[in-house]
Motif scaffolding. Structure first.
Motif, PDB file in Angstrom:
ATOM      1  N   TRP A 148      83.071  24.183 -13.116  1.00 25.72           N
ATOM      2  CA  TRP A 148      82.276  24.792 -12.264  1.00 25.72           C
ATOM      3  C   TRP A 148      80.703  23.807 -12.649  1.00 25.72           C
ATOM      4  O   TRP A 148      79.978  23.457 -12.411  1.00 25.72           O
ATOM      5  CB  TRP A 148      83.219  25.978 -11.403  1.00 25.72           C
ATOM      6  CG  TRP A 148      81.799  25.816  -9.896  1.00 25.72           C
ATOM      7  CD1 TRP A 148      80.812  26.573 -10.110  1.00 25.72           C
ATOM      8  CD2 TRP A 148      81.701  25.139  -8.923  1.00 25.72           C
ATOM      9  NE1 TRP A 148      80.336  26.103  -8.649  1.00 25.72           N
ATOM     10  CE2 TRP A 148      81.204  25.404  -8.330  1.00 25.72           C
ATOM     11  CE3 TRP A 148      82.380  23.524  -8.582  1.00 25.72           C
ATOM     12  CZ2 TRP A 148      80.496  24.668  -6.775  1.00 25.72           C
ATOM     13  CZ3 TRP A 148      82.313  22.545  -7.277  1.00 25.72           C
ATOM     14  CH2 TRP A 148      81.436  23.028  -6.766  1.00 25.72           C
ATOM     15  N   ASP A 154      88.043  23.419 -11.641  1.00 27.26           N
ATOM     16  CA  ASP A 154      88.052  24.151 -10.067  1.00 27.26           C
ATOM     17  C   ASP A 154      87.674  22.827  -9.312  1.00 27.26           C
ATOM     18  O   ASP A 154      88.397  21.855  -9.637  1.00 27.26           O
ATOM     19  CB  ASP A 154      86.189  24.885 -10.657  1.00 27.26           C
ATOM     20  CG  ASP A 154      85.863  25.806 -10.262  1.00 27.26           C
ATOM     21  OD1 ASP A 154      86.047  25.403  -9.100  1.00 27.26           O
ATOM     22  OD2 ASP A 154      85.938  27.036  -9.863  1.00 27.26           O
ATOM     23  N   ASP A 155      86.992  23.458  -8.226  1.00 34.60           N
ATOM     24  CA  ASP A 155      86.641  22.885  -6.912  1.00 34.60           C
ATOM     25  C   ASP A 155      86.858  20.910  -7.068  1.00 34.60           C
ATOM     26  O   ASP A 155      85.448  20.108  -8.038  1.00 34.60           O
ATOM     27  CB  ASP A 155      85.530  22.891  -6.303  1.00 34.60           C
ATOM     28  CG  ASP A 155      85.956  22.519  -4.696  1.00 34.60           C
ATOM     29  OD1 ASP A 155      86.873  21.747  -4.571  1.00 34.60           O
ATOM     30  OD2 ASP A 155      84.953  22.857  -3.872  1.00 34.60           O
ATOM     31  N   TRP A 157      91.870  24.675  -9.581  1.00 33.08           N
ATOM     32  CA  TRP A 157      91.115  26.092  -8.448  1.00 33.08           C
ATOM     33  C   TRP A 157      92.151  26.154  -7.588  1.00 33.08           C
ATOM     34  O   TRP A 157      92.088  24.083  -6.874  1.00 33.08           O
ATOM     35  CB  TRP A 157      89.620  25.433  -8.251  1.00 33.08           C
ATOM     36  CG  TRP A 157      89.061  25.771  -7.375  1.00 33.08           C
ATOM     37  CD1 TRP A 157      88.271  27.444  -7.642  1.00 33.08           C
ATOM     38  CD2 TRP A 157      88.912  25.668  -5.991  1.00 33.08           C
ATOM     39  NE1 TRP A 157      87.618  26.926  -6.044  1.00 33.08           N
ATOM     40  CE2 TRP A 157      87.711  25.871  -5.432  1.00 33.08           C
ATOM     41  CE3 TRP A 157      88.938  24.114  -5.828  1.00 33.08           C
ATOM     42  CZ2 TRP A 157      87.338  26.068  -4.009  1.00 33.08           C
ATOM     43  CZ3 TRP A 157      89.117  24.273  -4.445  1.00 33.08           C
ATOM     44  CH2 TRP A 157      87.869  24.887  -3.455  1.00 33.08           C
ATOM     45  N   ARG A 192      79.897  26.080   5.510  1.00 28.13           N
ATOM     46  CA  ARG A 192      80.208  25.559   4.251  1.00 28.13           C
ATOM     47  C   ARG A 192      81.296  24.427   4.419  1.00 28.13           C
ATOM     48  O   ARG A 192      81.369  23.328   3.677  1.00 28.13           O
ATOM     49  CB  ARG A 192      81.330  26.484   3.210  1.00 28.13           C
ATOM     50  CG  ARG A 192      80.613  26.061   1.476  1.00 28.13           C
ATOM     51  CD  ARG A 192      81.278  26.015   0.679  1.00 28.13           C
ATOM     52  NE  ARG A 192      80.894  25.700  -0.633  1.00 28.13           N
ATOM     53  CZ  ARG A 192      81.663  25.294  -1.828  1.00 28.13           C
ATOM     54  NH1 ARG A 192      83.078  25.742  -1.797  1.00 28.13           N
ATOM     55  NH2 ARG A 192      81.551  24.847  -2.815  1.00 28.13           N
ATOM     56  N   LYS A 201      92.938  29.617  -9.793  1.00 31.18           N
ATOM     57  CA  LYS A 201      91.880  30.498  -8.851  1.00 31.18           C
ATOM     58  C   LYS A 201      91.945  29.767  -7.689  1.00 31.18           C
ATOM     59  O   LYS A 201      91.253  29.083  -7.399  1.00 31.18           O
ATOM     60  CB  LYS A 201      89.876  29.739  -9.917  1.00 31.18           C
ATOM     61  CG  LYS A 201      88.714  30.540  -8.761  1.00 31.18           C
ATOM     62  CD  LYS A 201      88.020  29.858  -9.445  1.00 31.18           C
ATOM     63  CE  LYS A 201      86.506  30.196  -9.200  1.00 31.18           C
ATOM     64  NZ  LYS A 201      85.547  29.631  -9.340  1.00 31.18           N
ATOM     65  N   ASP A 221      90.486  30.549  -3.364  1.00 30.52           N
ATOM     66  CA  ASP A 221      88.775  30.610  -3.727  1.00 30.52           C
ATOM     67  C   ASP A 221      89.097  31.389  -2.058  1.00 30.52           C
ATOM     68  O   ASP A 221      90.571  30.232  -1.469  1.00 30.52           O
ATOM     69  CB  ASP A 221      88.705  29.821  -3.882  1.00 30.52           C
ATOM     70  CG  ASP A 221      87.258  30.001  -3.561  1.00 30.52           C
ATOM     71  OD1 ASP A 221      86.287  30.988  -3.786  1.00 30.52           O
ATOM     72  OD2 ASP A 221      86.051  28.674  -4.512  1.00 30.52           O
ATOM     73  N   ASN A 266      86.115  30.875   0.918  1.00 32.94           N
ATOM     74  CA  ASN A 266      84.761  30.651   0.800  1.00 32.94           C
ATOM     75  C   ASN A 266      84.046  30.382   2.848  1.00 32.94           C
ATOM     76  O   ASN A 266      82.944  30.119   2.644  1.00 32.94           O
ATOM     77  CB  ASN A 266      83.753  29.598   0.415  1.00 32.94           C
ATOM     78  CG  ASN A 266      84.109  29.416  -0.846  1.00 32.94           C
ATOM     79  OD1 ASN A 266      83.979  30.170  -1.521  1.00 32.94           O
ATOM     80  ND2 ASN A 266      84.730  28.461  -1.659  1.00 32.94           N
ATOM     81  N   CYS A 279      88.943  35.220  -5.776  1.00 36.62           N
ATOM     82  CA  CYS A 279      87.573  34.992  -6.022  1.00 36.62           C
ATOM     83  C   CYS A 279      87.163  34.296  -3.904  1.00 36.62           C
ATOM     84  O   CYS A 279      88.227  34.083  -3.576  1.00 36.62           O
ATOM     85  CB  CYS A 279      87.397  33.209  -6.919  1.00 36.62           C
ATOM     86  SG  CYS A 279      85.643  32.655  -6.283  1.00 36.62           S
ATOM     87  N   SER A 306      83.834  33.262  -2.844  1.00 37.71           N
ATOM     88  CA  SER A 306      82.442  32.630  -2.965  1.00 37.71           C
ATOM     89  C   SER A 306      81.840  33.736  -4.472  1.00 37.71           C
ATOM     90  O   SER A 306      80.559  34.218  -3.862  1.00 37.71           O
ATOM     91  CB  SER A 306      81.576  32.772  -1.762  1.00 37.71           C
ATOM     92  OG  SER A 306      81.934  32.025  -0.969  1.00 37.71           O
ATOM     93  N   GLY A 307      82.687  33.880  -5.692  1.00 31.81           N
ATOM     94  CA  GLY A 307      81.841  35.256  -5.648  1.00 31.81           C
ATOM     95  C   GLY A 307      83.060  36.657  -5.749  1.00 31.81           C
ATOM     96  O   GLY A 307      84.597  36.493  -5.324  1.00 31.81           O
ATOM     97  N   TRP A 338      86.850  36.832  -9.557  1.00 31.27           N
ATOM     98  CA  TRP A 338      85.413  36.087 -10.062  1.00 31.27           C
ATOM     99  C   TRP A 338      84.816  37.021  -9.364  1.00 31.27           C
ATOM    100  O   TRP A 338      84.547  37.489  -8.187  1.00 31.27           O
ATOM    101  CB  TRP A 338      85.607  34.873  -9.408  1.00 31.27           C
ATOM    102  CG  TRP A 338      84.161  33.893  -9.848  1.00 31.27           C
ATOM    103  CD1 TRP A 338      83.523  33.381  -9.317  1.00 31.27           C
ATOM    104  CD2 TRP A 338      83.606  34.064 -11.304  1.00 31.27           C
ATOM    105  NE1 TRP A 338      82.612  32.773  -9.629  1.00 31.27           N
ATOM    106  CE2 TRP A 338      82.026  33.309 -11.037  1.00 31.27           C
ATOM    107  CE3 TRP A 338      83.944  34.358 -11.901  1.00 31.27           C
ATOM    108  CZ2 TRP A 338      82.045  32.899 -11.949  1.00 31.27           C
ATOM    109  CZ3 TRP A 338      83.283  34.207 -13.374  1.00 31.27           C
ATOM    110  CH2 TRP A 338      82.121  33.140 -12.934  1.00 31.27           C
ATOM    111  N   ASP A 343      79.892  34.165  -8.103  1.00 31.82           N
ATOM    112  CA  ASP A 343      78.918  33.713  -7.889  1.00 31.82           C
ATOM    113  C   ASP A 343      77.531  33.409  -9.068  1.00 31.82           C
ATOM    114  O   ASP A 343      76.934  32.334  -9.484  1.00 31.82           O
ATOM    115  CB  ASP A 343      78.568  32.661  -6.688  1.00 31.82           C
ATOM    116  CG  ASP A 343      79.713  31.879  -7.085  1.00 31.82           C
ATOM    117  OD1 ASP A 343      80.816  31.843  -7.312  1.00 31.82           O
ATOM    118  OD2 ASP A 343      79.678  31.297  -5.521  1.00 31.82           O
TER     119      ASP A 343
HETATM  120  C1  DGJ Z   1      83.095  29.641  -5.394  1.00 31.46           C
HETATM  121  C2  DGJ Z   1      83.128  29.925  -6.225  1.00 31.46           C
HETATM  122  O1  DGJ Z   1      82.673  31.357  -6.559  1.00 31.46           O
HETATM  123  C3  DGJ Z   1      82.542  29.812  -7.060  1.00 31.46           C
HETATM  124  O2  DGJ Z   1      82.907  29.830  -8.884  1.00 31.46           O
HETATM  125  C4  DGJ Z   1      83.289  28.146  -7.342  1.00 31.46           C
HETATM  126  O3  DGJ Z   1      84.666  27.739  -7.571  1.00 31.46           O
HETATM  127  C5  DGJ Z   1      83.268  27.306  -6.226  1.00 31.46           C
HETATM  128  N1  DGJ Z   1      83.381  28.232  -5.170  1.00 31.46           N
HETATM  129  C6  DGJ Z   1      83.433  25.771  -5.732  1.00 31.46           C
HETATM  130  O4  DGJ Z   1      83.827  25.748  -4.556  1.00 31.46           O
END
Ligand code: DGJ
Length: 740
Positions: free
Chosen positions: A329, A359-360, A404, A436, A469, A471, A473, A519, A521-522, A538, A541
């Motif tokens: 990432w 990742d993304d 991801w 987002r 992973k 996520d 967000n 995860c 956004s962390g 995770w 971030d």
């Molecule tokens: C948020 C995650 O926490 C990041 O590590 C990463 O994976 C991004 N999203 C990708 O969009």
């Protein structure tokens, strides 16, 4: 461990060597609370613990009588654990004891994650049935006690035994009355990229709470609350913890009444919540885990760590060493192709890294965050051979491959949205809020969960994928599901979480060998509900080492090292622009599930050699760093906030690693000693430094041999000479202890 019932005094006693939990059926049949805290001997009657109701207070239960299941409308004016609206519109409830049973082990909660046992002898459960006849409501309270843990798990089930529907407005998982209010409330609060900061304040009269209404537990507050005395430290004094095994909207609250007693409650946030309970239907509230310590906040954390690591996490990855990953990432963001990714993987493999995580950005037209969530088909212009070719390429390097995904989301610019805009959460009469550049899928709809199961299974089955992973967000807005009737819309947020759990459950069962990392956004959904499916998360971030000291310290209040995913990233740091030494970045990330989040192909030879050493060091000490007993020594939230120290100790106390971090260098520092904890006082330990210290004339300094007693009473003399100050800001030093 025992659960006893004294029929004469109608007293329940859940007890092990560390704790006792005492309840009594009061004269009028209400379930009263007597004690939760240190273990007390079995004595039949606990009249001495009683409040005024035992001395003949009348049939009604006014404040401040301690209750297990407080309800409104009958003279208790504090916050209730239960609000259920009845067909006549009343919400008054007066549940009375019906029956109880005790059994070995502990039951699962339908649809919800919970802690478990591996053998019936590990824990015992007490199930108490309360009945409110006028409301036609049965309340079943489940209390479980483990043989050797200072925790009580508690959950609640409600059943409508009448012929007309009831509406549940509040169903707290736990309510705990304590006899005084001289407590500090401790909680973990923050925001995106600065999660889990420890906050504390003395309780005041009235109510004080933390909560989420975002649809996820959130980065703002963690579903955890502790109370400690003003003099309680990490290693001494009393503390209570309440943690909710849940990933959605929650409330954790302390209320101090007019008699200075304290009521704690934790559960699904009543704000915006309601649940229609039809005739015969049952509602299950999530599990709450109550912990008690008379040996400081450290012992409270240790109780949660052990339980969540060993009896909440499940599957093959629960006990397996977690791999060292490199995640692309921060190395590439959306800008990569197969050749670039294989270069990163190859370069990382040479350093000893074990897994490459894509990742993304690998799917649809995803070249930035404005598009393609929901279209989980590989972007062939970036990866012409698909995921399979990349995964095989990584496997050929003798590394594992991970991916991801953000399954709960959909971009407006996506095929999925064009075909199924009705699967997106939103209120028909309002516009949807984008965040987002994305919307949230309606996980309350079984067909959406089915679709995602098919899609994610397809990906996981298409290539050698060992890790996911997962996520999430954005928060939920405009909560609404067309599948629910108007009066059921209050169920939406909880049904969303149940949908997420169901998808996790199906995927983890279908792919038992895959390691899931959660995860949002962390650390926006770093909670014990998620840990039941994804044994690591995770953490943030923010990958800056100095910011991470606070984030990882706070996270460790509840969650074990094996769940705290932590990576070394490039400098200047992408979130705060800070430049920290590479050794410091590793020395912080070592305390958790270690990895890298940078482009190793851009590193200088000296940095590569340092990273090889870091990887070798972590592999050597992995078990200690992922599963050791974690002890916090010096808080980044206290004093002048310039120092942090913590350590991890092997279960057999034969090895330990202590870490000391200095944020800003100060000129001409005074002497500084760090007292260690948890060691064997009778053992001698060889103490070596990491990074290795050099003698003035060159060559590594000889390790010292020091007694465990000395290390714990006098402590380690930290480097505090003017010369060490001259080494600059953001320094870290590890002390590796091996019994000789
Ligand atoms: C948020 C995650 O926490 C990041 O590590 C990463 O994976 C991004 N999203 C990708 O969009």
């Amino acid at each position: 461990m025992t659960i006893t019932f004294d029929a004469a005094s109608r007293t329940f006693h859940l007890r092990n060597e560390k704790i006792s939990y005492l309840m009594r059926v009061l004269e009028n049949g209400t379930l009263g609370h007597l004690h939760f805290g240190g273990s007390v001997a079995e004595s039949g009657s606990y009249g001495r613990l009683s409040g005024r109701e035992y001395l003949g207070f009348d049939n009604r239960l006014g404040d401040p009588i301690p209750l297990e299941c407080p309800t409104p409308g009958i003279g208790d004016y504090r916050v209730p654990s239960l609000i259920v609206e009845q067909p006549n519109g009343s919400t008054a409830l007066d549940p009375r004891y019906g029956s109880h049973r005790v059994f070995g082990g502990k039951p699962a909660i339908p649809g919800l994650p919970s802690t478990y046992v591996q053998s019936l002898a590990e824990a015992e459960t007490l199930e108490i049935l309360l009945v409110d006849t006028p409301a036609s409501l049965e309340i079943r309270l489940f209390f479980a006690i483990y043989a050797d843990r200072p925790v009580i798990t508690r959950s609640v089930r409600l059943r409508n035994i009448g012929t007309e529907p009831l509406t549940v407005h509040t169903a707290m998982s736990a309510s705990l009355d304590l006899p005084d209010s001289d407590w500090e409330m401790v909680h973990l609060s923050g925001a995106w990229a600065r999660e889990a900061h420890v906050r504390s304040h003395h309780l005041v009269a009235g109510s004080q709470s933390i909560a989420s209404v975002r649809g996820a537990s959130g980065a703002q507050h963690n579903p955890f609350l502790a109370l400690k005395r003003a003099h309680t430290t990490e290693e001494s004094g009393e503390a209570y913890g309440l943690s909710l095994v849940y990933s959605g909207n929650f409330l954790a609250e302390a209320e101090v009444d007019q008699f200075e007693t304290t009521r704690l409650r934790i559960g699904i946030n009543p704000e915006g919540f309601s649940w229609e309970l039809g005739p015969g239907a049952e509602f299950c509230a999530p599990e709450a885990v109550l912990a008690y310590s008379d040996a400081g906040v450290g012992a409270l954390s240790d109780a949660y760590h052990g339980l969540y690591r060993d009896r909440l996490a499940r599957g093959v990855w629960r006990d397996a060493p977690r791999p060292i990953v490199i995640n692309n990432w921060e190395a590439t963001y959306f800008d990569f192709d197969e050749a670039k990714l294989l270069e990163i993987a190859t370069s990382a493999k040479d350093l000893g890294v074990e897994m490459f995580v894509l990742d993304d950005g690998w799917f649809g037209q995803r070249n930035d965050d404005t598009t393609s969530l929901g279209d989980w088909e590989v972007n062939r212009s970036k990866l012409p051979g698909g995921i399979e070719s990349l995964a095989r390429g990584v496997e050929e390097l003798d590394m594992r491959f991970g991916i991801w995904i953000e399954p709960e989301m959909v971009s407006r610019r996506s095929k999925l949205f064009a075909e199924h805009s009705d699967w997106t959460i939103g209120i028909p009469t309002r516009s949807r809020t984008e965040s987002r550049n994305q919307y949230v899928l309606d996980m309350a709809r079984p067909e959406v969960v089915d679709h995602l199961f098919e899609v994610v299974s397809g990906i996981l089955g298409s290539a050698p994928i060992s890790y996911v992973k997962w996520d999430m967000n954005r928060s939920i807005t405009e909560p609404f599901s067309p599948g629910l009737k108007a009066w059921q819309q209050g169920e939406f947020m909880h049904r969303y979480v149940l949908g997420v759990y169901s998808l996790y459950d199906r995927l983890t069962k279908a792919f038992p060998g895959v390691l899931f990392e959660s995860c949002a956004s962390g650390g926006g959904r770093f909670d014990s509900g998620m840990l039941a499916f994804a044994p690591q998360a995770w953490t943030s971030d923010d990958t800056d080492a100095i910011e991470r000291l606070r984030i990882q310290w706070g996270t460790s209040m509840v969650y074990p090292l094996s769940s705290i995913s932590a990576h070394v990233s490039a400098v200047p740091n992408h979130q705060v622009g800070r430049v920290t030494p590479l050794a410091t970045r590793a020395a912080v990330a070592f305390f958790g599930v270690f990895g890298y989040e940078l482009d190793p192909t851009t590193l200088a030879a000296r940095e590569r050699s340092e990273i090889s050493d870091q990887v070798a060091f972590y592999k050597k000490w992995r078990d200690l760093l992922q599963r050791g007993k974690f002890l916090r020594l010096r808080s980044p939230f206290e004093g002048d906030r310039n120092e942090t120290a913590w350590m991890t100790v092997a279960r057999d106390r034969r090895s330990a690693i202590a870490a000391h971090y200095v944020t800003l260098s100060r000129p001409n520092p005074g002497p500084n000693r760090l007292r260690l904890r948890g060691l064997d006082p009778d053992a001698s330990y060889r103490v070596s430094l990491w990074p290795a210290a050099r003698k003035p004339e060159g060559g590594p300094a000889r390790p010292m041999v020091l007694g465990g007693d000395e290390l714990m009473t006098a402590g380690i003399v930290l480097e505090s000479s003017p010369e060490s100050a001259g080494q600059g800001d953001f320094r870290a030093r590890l002390y590796v202890l091996e019994a000789v």
